[in-house]
Scaffold this motif. Structure first.
Motif, PDB file in Angstrom:
ATOM      1  N   LEU A 549      36.978  13.724   7.591  1.00  0.00           N
ATOM      2  CA  LEU A 549      35.443  13.914   7.958  1.00  0.00           C
ATOM      3  C   LEU A 549      34.760  12.638   7.588  1.00  0.00           C
ATOM      4  O   LEU A 549      33.916  12.211   8.503  1.00  0.00           O
ATOM      5  N   ARG A 550      35.177  11.786   6.690  1.00  0.00           N
ATOM      6  CA  ARG A 550      34.609  10.309   6.691  1.00  0.00           C
ATOM      7  C   ARG A 550      34.925   9.458   7.607  1.00  0.00           C
ATOM      8  O   ARG A 550      34.043   8.891   7.958  1.00  0.00           O
ATOM      9  N   GLN A 551      36.233   9.809   8.205  1.00  0.00           N
ATOM     10  CA  GLN A 551      36.609   8.820   9.452  1.00  0.00           C
ATOM     11  C   GLN A 551      35.912   9.077  10.633  1.00  0.00           C
ATOM     12  O   GLN A 551      35.743   8.407  11.568  1.00  0.00           O
ATOM     13  N   THR A 552      35.433  10.559  10.642  1.00  0.00           N
ATOM     14  CA  THR A 552      34.533  10.926  11.887  1.00  0.00           C
ATOM     15  C   THR A 552      33.054  10.415  11.748  1.00  0.00           C
ATOM     16  O   THR A 552      32.252  10.509  12.882  1.00  0.00           O
ATOM     17  N   GLY A 553      32.852   9.840  10.610  1.00  0.00           N
ATOM     18  CA  GLY A 553      31.420   9.105  10.545  1.00  0.00           C
ATOM     19  C   GLY A 553      30.550   9.721   9.646  1.00  0.00           C
ATOM     20  O   GLY A 553      29.407   9.724   9.610  1.00  0.00           O
ATOM     21  N   LEU A 554      30.947  11.165   9.225  1.00  0.00           N
ATOM     22  CA  LEU A 554      30.004  11.859   8.287  1.00  0.00           C
ATOM     23  C   LEU A 554      29.890  11.012   7.280  1.00  0.00           C
ATOM     24  O   LEU A 554      30.680  10.637   6.428  1.00  0.00           O
ATOM     25  N   HIS A 555      28.714  11.273   6.421  1.00  0.00           N
ATOM     26  CA  HIS A 555      28.199  10.331   5.123  1.00  0.00           C
ATOM     27  C   HIS A 555      28.862  11.091   3.969  1.00  0.00           C
ATOM     28  O   HIS A 555      29.530  12.083   4.025  1.00  0.00           O
ATOM     29  N   GLU A 556      29.205   9.986   3.110  1.00  0.00           N
ATOM     30  CA  GLU A 556      29.993  10.535   1.864  1.00  0.00           C
ATOM     31  C   GLU A 556      29.241  11.379   1.340  1.00  0.00           C
ATOM     32  O   GLU A 556      30.084  12.514   0.753  1.00  0.00           O
ATOM     33  N   THR A 557      27.977  11.694   1.093  1.00  0.00           N
ATOM     34  CA  THR A 557      27.531  12.678   0.143  1.00  0.00           C
ATOM     35  C   THR A 557      27.562  14.004   1.023  1.00  0.00           C
ATOM     36  O   THR A 557      28.056  15.136   0.397  1.00  0.00           O
ATOM     37  N   GLU A 560      31.295  15.059   0.368  1.00  0.00           N
ATOM     38  CA  GLU A 560      31.387  15.766  -0.988  1.00  0.00           C
ATOM     39  C   GLU A 560      30.726  17.087  -1.121  1.00  0.00           C
ATOM     40  O   GLU A 560      31.083  18.112  -1.985  1.00  0.00           O
ATOM     41  N   GLN A 561      29.663  17.041  -0.569  1.00  0.00           N
ATOM     42  CA  GLN A 561      28.940  18.460  -0.455  1.00  0.00           C
ATOM     43  C   GLN A 561      29.849  19.478   0.254  1.00  0.00           C
ATOM     44  O   GLN A 561      29.914  20.763  -0.489  1.00  0.00           O
ATOM     45  N   ARG A 562      30.275  19.251   1.320  1.00  0.00           N
ATOM     46  CA  ARG A 562      30.959  20.232   2.005  1.00  0.00           C
ATOM     47  C   ARG A 562      32.425  20.500   1.484  1.00  0.00           C
ATOM     48  O   ARG A 562      33.008  21.490   1.514  1.00  0.00           O
ATOM     49  N   LYS A 563      32.988  19.662   0.585  1.00  0.00           N
ATOM     50  CA  LYS A 563      34.338  19.941  -0.132  1.00  0.00           C
ATOM     51  C   LYS A 563      34.000  20.718  -1.108  1.00  0.00           C
ATOM     52  O   LYS A 563      34.560  21.583  -1.454  1.00  0.00           O
ATOM     53  N   ALA A 564      32.596  20.686  -1.832  1.00  0.00           N
ATOM     54  CA  ALA A 564      32.439  21.491  -2.843  1.00  0.00           C
ATOM     55  C   ALA A 564      32.266  23.081  -2.691  1.00  0.00           C
ATOM     56  O   ALA A 564      32.591  24.006  -3.119  1.00  0.00           O
TER      57      ALA A 564
END
Length: 635
Positions: A549-557, A560-564
């Motif tokens: 997801l990070r590599q697609t450009g999604l912000h780090e915050t 982490e929110q979606r992983k939670a």
């Protein structure tokens, strides 16, 4: 048309009925196919003269198999094994040819016939050996790799043998064949090669090999990209088969081994981005054709000739196996191959091979051996192949267990101290658990059944003890009675479940944490009484998904929110899914109710992710409005 369909039906029924039974009895699929062929051929006479024709067609399975083997070997890997290929393989072929030739001369054969017999029996069965290695997981062992080197050299040596055999023709056999109106053995598309001088024929051979390399390296990728762009998988499969068949035809045209040509093409394509797609496209054809080939070997046994010469055929067959095994045993000692690897090489290659049929027919066509000798040699080749699965059974049931006992002869260690936590298994999973606990001052006792792994851990100053944690006496020696927790990180699914059951029945006060292989195994561990389970790939896969997801450009915050969110939903649904699994009375543990809940879990995750996305968009919009309001305010 009906006759062809009926014959096909007979072959398929024989395979479907006999092979699963043979596998269940531990005989292996190869022996199952051979037995099926004997049943429909010599025993029941359900198939007839078409067997030999079908066998020539089924030999294409060996061609495809070597193409797949080549795909697994990059040129660098092939170069690294050159010493085994030339040294071990070259000596095996050379020594076997000399020894068998000498024996045949002592038995009264003309030296040309004796040499031909030596060439035929120097080869082993690539089809049986590699198929059995794959089934039994032996292809990655040292013994399996040494055996493959020898087989590969044998396939290369077939080229020289095909070139040498016509030079051994006996004038009296040629004259007898001409008198009987026999046709020359070189009839066909490659007949023109016989009129070429040696240097010209060499150039033709070099040109054919160069064509395979150039086409495979430079032109095949463009072709595969063009075909892949169509999105039609059946077209890609047709292209892969076209490539294999075309190369086999080219090699056959110039008098080379088709199997060697396709192997070379596989090596050239080993680094191609289409390698895995090529493997999946032609793999089903390999399995089907190899099975058909083994059936035809069994069905093609001439019972009348065999019964008339049962003594001499049996004696020659056993002699060939003993001679080849003796030579291989000597070479393994010379090349310092020890233990089970030595026996694996010795027994797996002690038979004659399918290319023996090719050389027998080729020698007969070129008036090198008489017809009666050719029949006997074909029977010896077939019978030795038929006995090969028995040699593998001997290796598995008698030889390998002895070496295993020697390896495990080390007595279980007696731990020097007790620990709060007992850890079963110090592999990649157990190491991390142990390291974290020890770093935080928790005393551990680590057990593992692999002596070499224990020795390795001690070399890096990690305390570990040799012992089987699934045995109660070993557990008590390790101080399980004084421990408060046990972590199970062993690689045996059934043993881990059994261990959980024992611990919870004998020592219910102990907390049991168990590593699971997957969701189903985790449910079984939980059902057995484990206090906590975790799938070994769950968190690593979750981290990989987050990184994606990070590599697609999604912000780090947001990541982490979606992983939670994902973790929370999994946790909420976990008990419901387990209850549905445990409630299934069918024994399969996966009923419609479980599947329904699992699909609900997928839907909830998708909805939550969409809601998270919408909330994020709303927050961004709100911030933008606030910034615009501030910007438009009084200066």
């Amino acid at each position: 048309m009906t006759g062809y369909l009926l014959q096909a039906f007979i072959y398929l029924v024989a395979a479907v009925v006999v092979v699963p039974v043979a596998k269940r009895l531990g005989l292996g699929s190869v022996l199952g196919y051979l037995i099926a062929g004997v049943l429909i051929g010599p025993v029941l006479n359900l198939v007839g003269n078409e067997t030999e024709t079908i066998q020539h067609f089924a030999e294409f399975g060996v061609v495809i198999m070597l193409f797949l083997v080549g795909l697994e070997l990059a040129p660098r890997a092939l170069w690294r094994m050159r010493h085994k290929l030339i040294g071990l393989g070259g000596l095996q072929v050379g020594v076997t040819v000399l020894f068998v030739t000498g024996c045949a001369i002592l038995l009264g054969q003309v030296w040309t016939i004796a040499l031909t017999i030596g060439l035929i029996f120097s080869l082993s069965s690539t089809a049986i050996v590699l198929q059995t290695f794959q089934e039994k997981g032996l292809q990655k062992t040292q013994g399996g790799q040494h055996a493959f080197s020898i087989l590969l050299f044998q396939d290369i040596a077939v080229i020289l043998m095909l070139a040498l055999i016509p030079l051994l023709a006996l004038p009296e056999l040629a004259e007898a064949a001409q008198a009987a109106g026999s046709k020359d053995g070189h009839a066909g598309a490659s007949h023109w090669l016989t009129a070429l001088p040696g240097w010209a024929y060499g150039l033709v051979v070099i040109g054919a090999i160069a064509a395979v390399i150039i086409i495979g390296h430079y032109f095949s990728r463009s072709l595969f990209r063009f075909v892949a762009a169509s999105g039609l998988r059946e077209t890609f499969t047709a292209t892969a088969l076209m490539l294999v068949i075309g190369i086999a035809a080219l090699m056959n045209l110039v008098g080379l081994s088709p199997a060697l040509g396709t192997f070379l093409a596989g090596v050239v394509l080993a680094n191609s981005e289409f390698r895995h797609e090529l493997e999946s496209a032609v793999e089903p054809f390999k399995g089907l054709l190899l099975g058909l080939f083994f059936i035809t070997v069994g069905a093609g046994i001439n019972v009348d000739v065999l019964l008339d010469n049962i003594g001499i055929v049996t004696a020659i067959t056993l002699s060939v196996i003993v001679i080849k095994a003796g030579i291989l045993a000597g070479l393994t000692r010379l090349f310092s191959i020890r233990g089970t690897d030595r026996w694996l090489v010795t027994l797996s290659l002690a038979q004659a091979g399918e290319f023996g049929f090719v050389l027998v027919n080729y020698a007969l066509q070129n008036h090198v051996i008489p017809a009666q000798t050719a029949q006997l040699l074909s029977l010896v080749v077939a019978l030795s192949m038929f006995l090969t699965p028995g040699l593998f059974i001997l290796y598995e049931t008698v030889i390998a267990p002895r070496y295993t006992k020697k390896t495990n002869a080390q007595q279980p260690d007696v731990p020097e101290e007790s620990g709060t936590v007992v850890i079963a298994g110090i592999g990649r999973f157990g190491q991390i658990v142990n390291r974290l606990l020890v770093a935080n001052g928790v005393a551990t006792v680590v057990l593992d059944v692999r002596a070499e792994q224990v020795a390795l851990m001690r070399r890096i100053n990690t305390k570990a003890y040799f012992g089987n944690a699934s045995k109660p006496d070993i557990l008590h020696t390790a101080g399980i009675a004084e421990a408060s927790m046990m972590v199970i990180a062993i690689d045996d699914r059934e043993a881990s479940v059994t261990l959980v059951k024992y611990l919870k029945s004998a020592m219910p006060h102990i907390k049991v944490l168990a590593r699971a292989f997957d969701r189903g195994h985790g449910y079984r561990l939980r059902y057995a009484g484990a206090d906590y389970t975790v799938s070994e790939t769950y968190h690593s896969a979750l981290e990989m998904g987050a990184e994606a997801l990070r590599q697609t450009g999604l912000h780090e915050t947001l990541v982490e929110q979606r992983k939670a969110v994902y973790l929370n939903i999994e946790a909420e649904q976990s008990d419901g899914l387990y209850a549905a699994w445990a409630d299934d009375a069918s024994g399969e543990r996966i009923d419609n109710n479980y599947l329904k809940l699992f699909m609900q879990l997928e839907s909830r995750i998708a909805e939550a992710m969409q809601q998270s996305h919408d909330d994020a968009q709303t927050e961004v919009t709100s911030r933008n409005r606030q910034h615009r309001t501030e910007d438009s305010g009084p200066m």
